[in-house]
Design a protein around this motif. Structure first.
Motif, PDB file in Angstrom:
ATOM      1  N   ASN A 192       0.810  -1.226   0.000  1.00 10.98           N
ATOM      2  CA  ASN A 192       0.000   0.000   0.000  1.00 10.98           C
ATOM      3  C   ASN A 192       0.839   1.270   0.000  1.00 10.98           C
ATOM      4  N   GLU A 193       2.144   1.135   0.200  1.00  8.56           N
ATOM      5  CA  GLU A 193       3.023   2.298   0.071  1.00  8.56           C
ATOM      6  C   GLU A 193       3.634   2.381  -1.325  1.00  8.56           C
ATOM      7  N   VAL A 196      -0.131   2.588  -6.161  1.00  9.51           N
ATOM      8  CA  VAL A 196      -1.157   3.634  -6.110  1.00  9.51           C
ATOM      9  C   VAL A 196      -2.233   3.302  -7.145  1.00  9.51           C
ATOM     10  N   THR A 197      -3.462   3.324  -6.735  1.00  9.74           N
ATOM     11  CA  THR A 197      -4.548   3.017  -7.660  1.00  9.74           C
ATOM     12  C   THR A 197      -4.997   4.277  -8.394  1.00  9.74           C
TER      13      THR A 197
END
Length: 200
Positions: A192-193, A196-197
């Motif tokens: 999650n770092e 990026v969506t």
């Protein structure tokens, strides 16, 4: 070993068995699979210097902070790129393609790179990174370990290998039989770092 396992188990190894010799078949397998790596417009701009001469290896070791893997590894490869490969008879990169593909793509190559030295260098770095990763994963699949290296004086090494002026060195790569395991992984950032969506 499958590809996912090779990715999971590949580590940068610093200590190699200096007495181990790779067979010619193993060396050819590594290099012949490496050149299947993708490149923009299929320009295949990588150039690999396979340093086999022990005297040259010692000189390179001296220009690489005296790192032992330079002389101890079974293979020492300088992963270089031809910055001007895009204009050196580009029709040969598409000689076996269907006529419509060749007639469309070959004329696009020169305008894309001409007069853009930063793009030419960016392309070189992309290509050397891609082919180095192919080599490292192939080596792991064959039971060998590797170490990508940037810890060397590029000017000195360029002189030692007589690098042409229109070429650059992306990295050095050692391949061989490990005598010590790598350190535990020092710290992987969470997905999650990294991922990026859609946008930042």
């Amino acid at each position: 070993m499958d590809t996912l396992q090779a990715i999971a188990e590949r580590r940068s190894i610093k200590h190699f068995d200096p007495n181990h010799t790779m067979t010619e078949e193993e060396r050819n397998t590594l290099l012949s699979h490496a050149i299947l790596t993708p490149s923009s417009f299929n320009i295949q701009n990588w150039r690999i210097v396979d340093v086999q001469n022990q005297s040259l290896r010692q000189q390179i070791r001296e220009a690489a902070w005296d790192q032992a893997q330079v002389t101890d590894a079974s293979m020492l490869l300088l992963i270089c790129a031809d910055l001007k490969s895009w204009k050196k008879h580009p029709e040969r990169y598409w000689q076996d393609a269907p006529d419509p593909a060749r007639e469309m793509i070959v004329p696009m190559i020169a305008p894309f790179y001409s007069g853009k030295p930063e793009l030419q260098r960016d392309e070189a770095m992309r290509s050397t990174g891609l082919i180095a990763q192919t080599l490292m994963l192939s080596a792991k699949t064959l039971g060998y370990d590797s170490c990508p290296m940037i810890g060397f004086d590029p000017k000195q090494v360029s002189e030692i290998i007589k690098l042409p002026e229109d070429h650059t060195i992306g990295m050095m790569l050692t391949i061989g039989k490990a005598t010590q395991p790598a350190w535990p992984r020092p710290g992987q950032l969470p997905l999650n770092e990294i991922v990026v969506t859609n946008n930042f």
